[in-house]
Design an enzyme around this catalytic site. Structure first.
Site, PDB file in Angstrom:
ATOM      1  NE  ARG A 272      42.934  48.703 -29.961  1.00 51.54           N
ATOM      2  CZ  ARG A 272      43.567  47.924 -30.911  1.00 51.54           C
ATOM      3  NH1 ARG A 272      43.455  48.260 -31.897  1.00 51.54           N
ATOM      4  NH2 ARG A 272      44.350  47.271 -30.813  1.00 51.54           N
ATOM      5  CG  HIS A 276      39.654  45.396 -32.228  1.00 49.66           C
ATOM      6  ND1 HIS A 276      39.466  46.798 -32.586  1.00 49.66           N
ATOM      7  CD2 HIS A 276      38.489  44.664 -32.172  1.00 49.66           C
ATOM      8  CE1 HIS A 276      37.976  46.484 -33.665  1.00 49.66           C
ATOM      9  NE2 HIS A 276      37.453  45.408 -33.269  1.00 49.66           N
ATOM     10  CE1 TYR A 285      47.455  45.457 -32.186  1.00 56.62           C
ATOM     11  CE2 TYR A 285      46.201  42.599 -31.552  1.00 56.62           C
ATOM     12  CZ  TYR A 285      46.063  44.140 -31.860  1.00 56.62           C
ATOM     13  OH  TYR A 285      45.093  44.950 -31.355  1.00 56.62           O
TER      14      TYR A 285
END
Ligand SMILES: Cc1ncc(C[n+]2csc(CCOP(=O)(O)OP(=O)(O)O)c2C)c(N)n1
Length: 379
Positions: A272, A276, A285
Site C-alpha cells: 500500500r 490506509h 508507524y
C-alpha cells in the site's frame, strides 16, 4: 509477441509466482506461461491502459478529498496490478465481492467511477446496480464479504452453473480482502464453508503489508497463502505488482472454481503506497525506506518497461493513454462536484425488494417532519 526474457535477472522472492521482473523482463515459467499464452500485444496495451486509468481515478479521488469534495477515500496506489490482473481474468458471468479499495477492479468491470465517488462523497450508499456488472457493493466491515461471496458461490453451485464445460455458463465468484482481514473470524468461517462445500470461490487477498497501522507480522506467523492448506484447498502466492502473473494465477484459480474443483486462496504480495485512507498518517508507524524500496517495484513502470523492450508500444501510444487519463480526471472533477444531494427519504429505498409496513410508516413520518419545515418557512 516477442520479448526479451530474464536470463540472469534477479530471481523472484521464494514461493512467489512472477512473470515480469521489476525491470520489465519476462520470467519464463513452465506452468504459468501456458495460462497467458493467448495474450496478445493488444491485450497488454489494454491492461496498461487499465492500470494507468485506474491509478488516475484513484489519484483524482485523493485530490478531491483533499479539496473537501469527498468525506474519505481509500487509495489503491501500488495495488493496480493485483486488481487489473485479477479483474481481467474474470468472465462476464463471474461475480465480484469487493472490499472498499477495489477501484481498478470496479473500473475493469465497467462500474462508472463517478458512482464510487458518490459513495465516498456521502450522497449515496453505493448506487451502482450489482446486477449490471456482477460487481457487488463495497464492504466496509472487514472480511464480511468473504461470507457473502461463499454463500453466493454455493448458490451458483446449486444452480448447476459449474462444471458443465460451457464457457459461457460456468461461473465463479471472487472475494477481495486484505491481509488484516485474514485475522477476522468471518474470513476463517468463509474458508471452512467454501472448503467443505467445494464452493466455486476464489479468495483474493491483497497482502499490502499493513492493516492500517498493524504490520503483517501481527497477523500471521506463516505466509498467508499457506493457510489454505489447513482448510483443505490450494493456496498460491503471486507477485501482486506483476499484472501478467496476477492474470495467470487468477485465471487458473477461477477456472478451477468454474470446473467444480472448489476454492483457491490467492495471496497477491503487494504494498500500500499511500495512507490506509485519507484520514490516516502512515509516517507515524511506517519507515520511509520501506516505501522507497517498493517504489522500485511499481506495477505500471514494470509493464511499461516490458512493452518498450518488446516493442509492444511506441511513444504515441503512451501519450494517448496519458491524454485519456487527463480527460478522465477532468470529467471526474466536474461530475463529482455536480453530484446532487440525495432526497432524505431515499434512505428507505432499496432496503428490501418490497418495503415493509414499518419502513413505509417511517418514511411517512420523516416526510411529515421534513414538510413541517416548509410550512414554517411559508408562515
Ligand atoms: C469488522 C471490522 N473491524 C474493524 C474495522 C476497522 N478497520 C477498517 S480498515 C481496517 C484494516 C483492514 O486491513 P486489511 O484487511 O489489511 O485491508 P487494507 O485496508 O490494508 O486493504 C480495520 C481494522 C472494520 N471496518 N470492520
Amino acid at each position: 509477441m516477442t520479448v526479451e526474457t530474464a536470463a540472469g535477472a534477479t530471481p523472484p522472492e521464494p514461493e512467489l509466482v512472477q512473470l515480469l521482473t521489476p525491470e520489465g523482463l519476462r520470467v519464463p515459467n513452465e506452468h504459468y506461461d501456458a495460462l497467458i499464452a493467448d495474450i496478445t500485444g493488444d491485450d497488454v496495451r489494454a491492461m496498461y491502459r487499465d492500470l494507468v486509468l485506474g491509478r488516475r481515478v484513484d489519484g483524482e479521488a485523493v485530490a478531491l478529498q483533499r479539496q473537501g469534495e469527498l468525506g474519505l477515500w481509500a487509495s489503491l496506489l501500488g495495488q493496480e496490478a493485483a486488481q487489473v490482473g485479477s479483474a481481467r481474468a474474470l468472465r462476464a458471468q463471474d461475480h465480484v465481492f469487493p472490499t472498499y479499495r477495489e477501484h481498478a477492479v470496479a473500473f475493469c468491470r465497467g462500474v462508472d467511477p463517478v458512482k464510487l465517488l458518490a459513495l465516498f462523497r456521502g450522497v449515496d450508499q453505493g448506487s451502482w446496480d450489482a446486477a449490471e456488472t456482477n460487481f457487488h457493493l463495497y464492504t466496509i466491515v472487514i472480511g464480511a464479504q468473504t461470507l457473502h461471496a461463499t454463500g453466493y458461490a454455493m448458490g451458483i453451485q446449486r444452480d448447476g452453473a459449474i462444471g458443465t464445460g460451457d464457457p459461457d455458463r460456468d461461473a465463479a465468484v471472487i472475494a477481495y480482502f486484505g491481509d488484516g482481514a485474514t485475522s477476522q473470524g468471518d474470513v476463517n468461517e468463509a474458508f471452512i464453508w467454501a472448503s467443505v462445500t467445494n464452493a466455486p470461490v476464489v479468495f483474493f487477498c491483497q497482502n499490502n503489508q499493513w492493516a492500517i497501522s498493524e504490520p503483517l507480522e501481527r497477523q500471521t506467523r506463516v505466509p498467508l497463502y499457506r493457510r489454505a492448506a489447513g482448510f483443505g484447498f490450494p493456496g498460491v502466492r503471486v507477485d501482486g505488482n506483476d499484472v501478467l502473473a496476477c492474470l495467470a494465477v487468477t485465471r487458473e484459480a477461477l477456472q478451477r472454481a468454474r470446473d467444480g474443483e472448489g476454492p483457491t486462496l490467492v495471496e497477491a504480495f503487494t504494498y500500500r503506497m499511500g495512507a490506509h485512507t485519507t484520514t490516516d498518517d502512515p509516517t507515524r508507524y511506517r519507515l520511509n525506506a520501506e516505501l522507497e524500496h517498493w517504489k522500485l517495484k511499481d506495477p505500471i513502470e514494470r509493464v511499461k518497461a516490458f512493452m518498450v523492450r518488446g516493442d509492444l508500444a511506441d511513444q504515441a501510444f503512451f501519450d494517448g493513454v496519458e491524454a485519456e487519463a487527463e480527460e478522465l480526471a477532468v470529467h471526474l472533477r466536474a461530475a463529482c462536484r455536480a453530484l446532487p444531494d440525495p432526497t432524505p427519504t431515499s434512505i428507505f429505498d432499496h432496503v428490501y425488494v418490497e418495503p415493509t409496513p414499518d419502513l413505509v410508516a417511517q418514511r411517512e413520518s420523516m416526510t411529515t417532519y421534513l414538510d413541517s419545515f416548509a410550512e414554517e418557512v411559508a408562515r
